[in-house]
Write a protein that holds these residues in place. Structure first.
Motif, PDB file in Angstrom:
ATOM      1  N   MET A   1       0.840  -1.191   0.000  1.00 44.20           N
ATOM      2  CA  MET A   1       0.000   0.000   0.000  1.00 44.20           C
ATOM      3  C   MET A   1       0.879   1.246   0.000  1.00 44.20           C
ATOM      4  N   ARG A   2       0.601   2.154  -0.912  1.00 49.29           N
ATOM      5  CA  ARG A   2       1.369   3.392  -1.036  1.00 49.29           C
ATOM      6  C   ARG A   2       0.836   4.422  -0.031  1.00 49.29           C
ATOM      7  N   ILE A   3       1.705   4.873   0.851  1.00 46.06           N
ATOM      8  CA  ILE A   3       1.304   5.773   1.931  1.00 46.06           C
ATOM      9  C   ILE A   3       2.043   7.105   1.825  1.00 46.06           C
ATOM     10  N   ILE A   4       1.305   8.187   1.947  1.00 45.70           N
ATOM     11  CA  ILE A   4       1.902   9.510   2.139  1.00 45.70           C
ATOM     12  C   ILE A   4       1.720   9.885   3.603  1.00 45.70           C
ATOM     13  N   PHE A   5       2.794  10.330   4.226  1.00 51.26           N
ATOM     14  CA  PHE A   5       2.755  10.738   5.628  1.00 51.26           C
ATOM     15  C   PHE A   5       2.773  12.258   5.704  1.00 51.26           C
ATOM     16  N   MET A   6       1.836  12.823   6.479  1.00 56.48           N
ATOM     17  CA  MET A   6       1.780  14.273   6.654  1.00 56.48           C
ATOM     18  C   MET A   6       1.896  14.604   8.131  1.00 56.48           C
ATOM     19  N   GLY A   7       2.950  15.315   8.501  1.00 61.02           N
ATOM     20  CA  GLY A   7       3.168  15.687   9.892  1.00 61.02           C
ATOM     21  C   GLY A   7       4.305  16.683   9.966  1.00 61.02           C
ATOM     22  N   THR A   8       4.468  17.306  11.129  1.00 57.04           N
ATOM     23  CA  THR A   8       5.483  18.355  11.234  1.00 57.04           C
ATOM     24  C   THR A   8       6.361  18.268  12.489  1.00 57.04           C
ATOM     25  N   PRO A   9       5.803  18.309  13.717  1.00 59.82           N
ATOM     26  CA  PRO A   9       6.647  18.429  14.906  1.00 59.82           C
ATOM     27  C   PRO A   9       7.188  17.102  15.406  1.00 59.82           C
ATOM     28  N   GLU A  10       7.921  17.178  16.489  1.00 62.50           N
ATOM     29  CA  GLU A  10       8.509  15.992  17.115  1.00 62.50           C
ATOM     30  C   GLU A  10       7.436  14.970  17.480  1.00 62.50           C
ATOM     31  N   PHE A  11       6.251  15.441  17.849  1.00 63.29           N
ATOM     32  CA  PHE A  11       5.165  14.538  18.231  1.00 63.29           C
ATOM     33  C   PHE A  11       4.851  13.523  17.137  1.00 63.29           C
ATOM     34  N   ALA A  12       5.028  13.913  15.879  1.00 67.02           N
ATOM     35  CA  ALA A  12       4.678  13.042  14.758  1.00 67.02           C
ATOM     36  C   ALA A  12       5.778  12.035  14.425  1.00 67.02           C
ATOM     37  N   CYS A  13       6.979  12.262  14.912  1.00 71.38           N
ATOM     38  CA  CYS A  13       8.126  11.440  14.495  1.00 71.38           C
ATOM     39  C   CYS A  13       8.013   9.961  14.880  1.00 71.38           C
ATOM     40  N   PRO A  14       7.576   9.603  16.098  1.00 72.29           N
ATOM     41  CA  PRO A  14       7.450   8.175  16.401  1.00 72.29           C
ATOM     42  C   PRO A  14       6.512   7.433  15.457  1.00 72.29           C
ATOM     43  N   THR A  15       5.445   8.105  15.011  1.00 68.84           N
ATOM     44  CA  THR A  15       4.518   7.451  14.086  1.00 68.84           C
ATOM     45  C   THR A  15       5.172   7.234  12.727  1.00 68.84           C
ATOM     46  N   LEU A  16       5.922   8.209  12.248  1.00 64.43           N
ATOM     47  CA  LEU A  16       6.636   8.032  10.979  1.00 64.43           C
ATOM     48  C   LEU A  16       7.669   6.913  11.104  1.00 64.43           C
ATOM     49  N   ARG A  17       8.401   6.898  12.202  1.00 64.01           N
ATOM     50  CA  ARG A  17       9.405   5.831  12.391  1.00 64.01           C
ATOM     51  C   ARG A  17       8.746   4.455  12.450  1.00 64.01           C
ATOM     52  N   THR A  18       7.559   4.392  13.042  1.00 59.54           N
ATOM     53  CA  THR A  18       6.837   3.120  13.106  1.00 59.54           C
ATOM     54  C   THR A  18       6.469   2.640  11.708  1.00 59.54           C
ATOM     55  N   LEU A  19       5.995   3.541  10.866  1.00 59.68           N
ATOM     56  CA  LEU A  19       5.677   3.159   9.485  1.00 59.68           C
ATOM     57  C   LEU A  19       6.915   2.632   8.768  1.00 59.68           C
ATOM     58  N   ILE A  20       8.038   3.309   8.969  1.00 57.66           N
ATOM     59  CA  ILE A  20       9.297   2.890   8.330  1.00 57.66           C
ATOM     60  C   ILE A  20       9.739   1.529   8.857  1.00 57.66           C
ATOM     61  N   ASP A  21       9.680   1.357  10.189  1.00 54.37           N
ATOM     62  CA  ASP A  21      10.114   0.096  10.802  1.00 54.37           C
ATOM     63  C   ASP A  21       9.231  -1.079  10.387  1.00 54.37           C
ATOM     64  N   ARG A  22       7.972  -0.795  10.115  1.00 55.93           N
ATOM     65  CA  ARG A  22       7.051  -1.853   9.672  1.00 55.93           C
ATOM     66  C   ARG A  22       7.276  -2.236   8.215  1.00 55.93           C
ATOM     67  N   GLY A  23       8.083  -1.458   7.514  1.00 57.30           N
ATOM     68  CA  GLY A  23       8.329  -1.734   6.113  1.00 57.30           C
ATOM     69  C   GLY A  23       7.230  -1.236   5.191  1.00 57.30           C
ATOM     70  N   GLU A  24       6.427  -0.281   5.697  1.00 55.78           N
ATOM     71  CA  GLU A  24       5.364   0.278   4.853  1.00 55.78           C
ATOM     72  C   GLU A  24       5.978   1.079   3.703  1.00 55.78           C
ATOM     73  N   GLN A  25       5.259   1.151   2.615  1.00 60.76           N
ATOM     74  CA  GLN A  25       5.737   1.865   1.424  1.00 60.76           C
ATOM     75  C   GLN A  25       5.381   3.349   1.556  1.00 60.76           C
ATOM     76  N   VAL A  26       6.229   4.094   2.269  1.00 58.41           N
ATOM     77  CA  VAL A  26       6.015   5.531   2.441  1.00 58.41           C
ATOM     78  C   VAL A  26       6.622   6.233   1.228  1.00 58.41           C
ATOM     79  N   VAL A  27       5.772   6.689   0.312  1.00 57.00           N
ATOM     80  CA  VAL A  27       6.260   7.227  -0.959  1.00 57.00           C
ATOM     81  C   VAL A  27       6.667   8.697  -0.854  1.00 57.00           C
ATOM     82  N   ALA A  28       6.174   9.389   0.185  1.00 62.63           N
ATOM     83  CA  ALA A  28       6.555  10.790   0.383  1.00 62.63           C
ATOM     84  C   ALA A  28       6.127  11.238   1.768  1.00 62.63           C
ATOM     85  N   VAL A  29       6.809  12.255   2.244  1.00 66.05           N
ATOM     86  CA  VAL A  29       6.425  12.934   3.482  1.00 66.05           C
ATOM     87  C   VAL A  29       6.087  14.381   3.128  1.00 66.05           C
ATOM     88  N   VAL A  30       4.947  14.843   3.617  1.00 65.90           N
ATOM     89  CA  VAL A  30       4.534  16.233   3.418  1.00 65.90           C
ATOM     90  C   VAL A  30       4.613  16.928   4.772  1.00 65.90           C
TER      91      VAL A  30
END
Length: 315
Positions: A1-30
């Motif tokens: 599944m192609r995922i775009i992640f949208m977030g900005t501050p430190e609060f959002a970083c653990p969620t982005l790292r979780t997506l990466i660690d799970r091997g999700e297909q993060v095609v871009a960050v906005v």
């Protein structure tokens, strides 16, 4: 599944790292554009951008995500899902309609309570003893979409916004992972929010931190907790700006703002009901210190007062 992640501050970083660690297909960050920060006003990237670049994920930084060119840039990436957490801009319907599975938001409250920009601060300021995170399907309203999953956590009586922020950012990452797992299995059942149960958590302003010593001690303690680390609770001492970081309630009495005692354990100040012992503070132009260390170098006597409301204008 192609995922775009949208977030900005430190609060959002653990969620982005979780997506990466799970091997999700993060095609871009906005994320938001780089902006000047700190006393030196050095232009710095948002924390989410730093994480994305560490993992080689393309980064988009539109000034306004609702502009047609921004929407088309996201559409061209053909996302199946957009994950949003603390992005900082309201998404237009044209963008929400792009992904096959919609846009899932991770919100830092137990919706429908505390919709808005600063749920962590306001739940503490209002004396809540429990909060949590909610994943929801986004719509064009402000945090009004159908709820997916929730996870609650108690708030410690002495916890401030910083420590709650750190715990909740991890909780949000875990709940998003569970939400994606249930989405893949077709187990998600969206639930409408009851608007009658909602309350609003507006963005924090510096003036929200001014302490009114005529209020009761517990309310002021909650204000100090909810304002730490930003925008900060404050008063005035000898016409100087005084930041207040940590306090404990006590049973002293006196005129609001009156200094009742000064010692190794702290600076006790009378409130409208009860008193507060300030245990950590920072005077204008000085370092942040435990109250005992501060009082060793700044001589105060009982009978003086904190607070000068007229001086707060423009602070």
């Amino acid at each position: 599944m192609r995922i775009i992640f949208m977030g900005t501050p430190e609060f959002a970083c653990p969620t982005l790292r979780t997506l990466i660690d799970r091997g999700e297909q993060v095609v871009a960050v906005v994320t938001q554009p780089d902006r000047p920060k700190g006393r030196g006003q050095q232009t710095l990237p948002p924390p989410v951008k730093v994480v994305a670049e560490e993992h080689g994920i393309p980064v988009l930084q539109p000034v306004k995500v609702r502009l047609p060119e921004s929407i088309e840039e996201i559409r061209a990436l053909e996302p199946d899902l957009i994950v949003v957490i603390a992005f900082g801009q309201i998404l237009p319907k044209a963008l929400l309609d792009i992904p096959k599975y919609g846009c899932i938001n991770v919100h830092a409250s137990l919706l429908p309570r505390y919709r808005g920009a600063a749920p962590l601060n306001w739940c503490i300021i209002n004396g809540e003893t429990e909060t949590g995170v909610t994943t929801m399907m986004m719509d064009v309203g402000l945090d009004t979409g159908d709820m997916l999953l929730k996870r609650s956590t108690p708030i410690d009586p002495d916890e401030d916004t910083q420590s709650l922020h750190d715990r909740m950012s991890q909780l949000g990452a875990e709940l998003l992972a569970e939400t994606l797992d249930r989405l893949a299995r077709g187990e998600l059942v969206p639930e409408k929010q009851d608007d009658a149960l909602t309350c609003y958590a507006p963005i924090m302003k510096k003036e929200d931190g001014l302490i009114d010593w005529s209020r009761d001690a517990q309310s002021i303690k909650n204000q100090v907790r909810g304002m730490t680390p930003w925008p900060g609770a404050y008063s005035f001492l000898d016409d100087k700006f005084l930041k207040v970081f940590r306090v404990q309630t006590a049973s002293g009495s006196g005129a609001p703002g009156e200094i009742l005692s000064c010692g190794r354990d702290g600076l006790e100040v009378a409130c409208g009901k009860g008193s507060l012992v300030i245990t950590e503070l920072q005077l204008e132009g000085k370092k942040r210190l435990p109250a005992g260390d501060f009082l060793a170098g700044y001589k105060l006597q009982p009978g003086g007062f904190l607070g000068k409301k007229e001086a707060a204008v423009g602070v």
